[in-house]
Design an enzyme around this catalytic site. Sequence first.
Site, mmCIF file in Angstrom:
data_model
loop_
_atom_site.group_PDB
_atom_site.id
_atom_site.type_symbol
_atom_site.label_atom_id
_atom_site.label_comp_id
_atom_site.label_asym_id
_atom_site.label_seq_id
_atom_site.Cartn_x
_atom_site.Cartn_y
_atom_site.Cartn_z
ATOM 1 N N HIS A 158 0.830 -1.199 0.000
ATOM 2 C CA HIS A 158 0.000 0.000 0.000
ATOM 3 C C HIS A 158 0.869 1.255 0.000
ATOM 4 O O HIS A 158 2.092 1.172 0.082
ATOM 5 C CB HIS A 158 -0.951 0.002 1.205
ATOM 6 C CG HIS A 158 -2.096 -0.953 1.064
ATOM 7 N ND1 HIS A 158 -1.966 -2.297 1.359
ATOM 8 C CD2 HIS A 158 -3.367 -0.783 0.630
ATOM 9 C CE1 HIS A 158 -3.123 -2.891 1.121
ATOM 10 N NE2 HIS A 158 -3.974 -2.007 0.682
ATOM 11 N N LYS A 162 0.391 4.540 4.850
ATOM 12 C CA LYS A 162 -0.537 3.609 5.505
ATOM 13 C C LYS A 162 0.222 2.841 6.585
ATOM 14 O O LYS A 162 1.137 2.080 6.287
ATOM 15 C CB LYS A 162 -1.143 2.629 4.494
ATOM 16 C CG LYS A 162 -2.170 1.666 5.108
ATOM 17 C CD LYS A 162 -2.766 0.766 4.026
ATOM 18 C CE LYS A 162 -3.736 -0.248 4.599
ATOM 19 N NZ LYS A 162 -4.929 0.386 5.198
#
Length: 250
Positions: A158, A162
Site C-alpha cells: 500500500h 498507511k
Amino acid sequence: MRVGLFGFGKTGKAVATVLLQSEEADLCWVIRKTTNLQHRSVPEFLGIKDDNQGIIFSKDECTSAELFEKRPVDVIIDFSSADAVLAYGEEAAKRGICIVTAISTYPEETITYLKKLSERTKILWSPNITIGINFLMLAAKILKTIAPYTDIELIEEHFKNKKEISGTAIRISQTLCLSDTDIKSVRAGGIIGRHEIIFGFPHQTVRLIHESISREAFGNGALFAAQNLMDRKNGFYCMEELLIPYFNLK
C-alpha cells in the site's frame, strides 16, 4: 433499481460515478455528514451528463423515515461510517430495502444488529467489496482445499503513509487459516493496494494477485452486489455467496 448512497468521500464519489454511468441503477440521493454541497445535483457536481436528479443531503437534514417516504429506494449502498446503519437500519428493514454495506469494520454488537435486521430484508456486508479481491479469496480457498500441504505466503502493498496492516490482508489470512503475523507488508510511494498470495508446491508455484487501480472498483463491486442481492431471500450475505453460483460453468 433505485439506489440511495451513504458516504460521499473519495470512495463515495467514485461509487456514485459508477452508479450514474450504469443503465441498471438510478441514483436517487446521497447522504453525507456535512452540509457542504447540500442540495447539489450529484451528476452536476461530478461533471457527468445524466438525466438522473440525484441530490446530496446532509445526514441531519431529515429522519430516515422521512427520507425513505419522500424518496423511496430499492437498495442502500453504504460507504460512510460504522455507526450510520444504526440510524437508518430499522426504517430500511421495515420497508424491505436491501442494504449493501462496505464498511471495513463493525463492532460485534453492530454485526449482531445487522443479522437481526436481515430477518426482514436482505443485507450484504463486505469489508472489501471489489469483485476481484473477493474472487481472489474464493479461488485461494478452493486451491488450499485441493492442496492443503502447500506453503502459503501473503504479501500486501500500500501507499507509504498507511501504517496499519491491510484489513483485506487480515481477512485473507483468516480465510486461509493463517496468522496475522504471516502477512508481509510493503509501503512505497502511492500504491493504492496490491495483495498477492503465493502457493508454493514442490514442483510449481501459483500466484494469485489483485491490484486496485482506482476507487471505481469499489463501485463496480457495490453495483454487482446490489444487482445480485435483489432477488435473494431475506438474510445476511457476504460476497462469496453471490460469487459461488458463477463458478458453475456447465
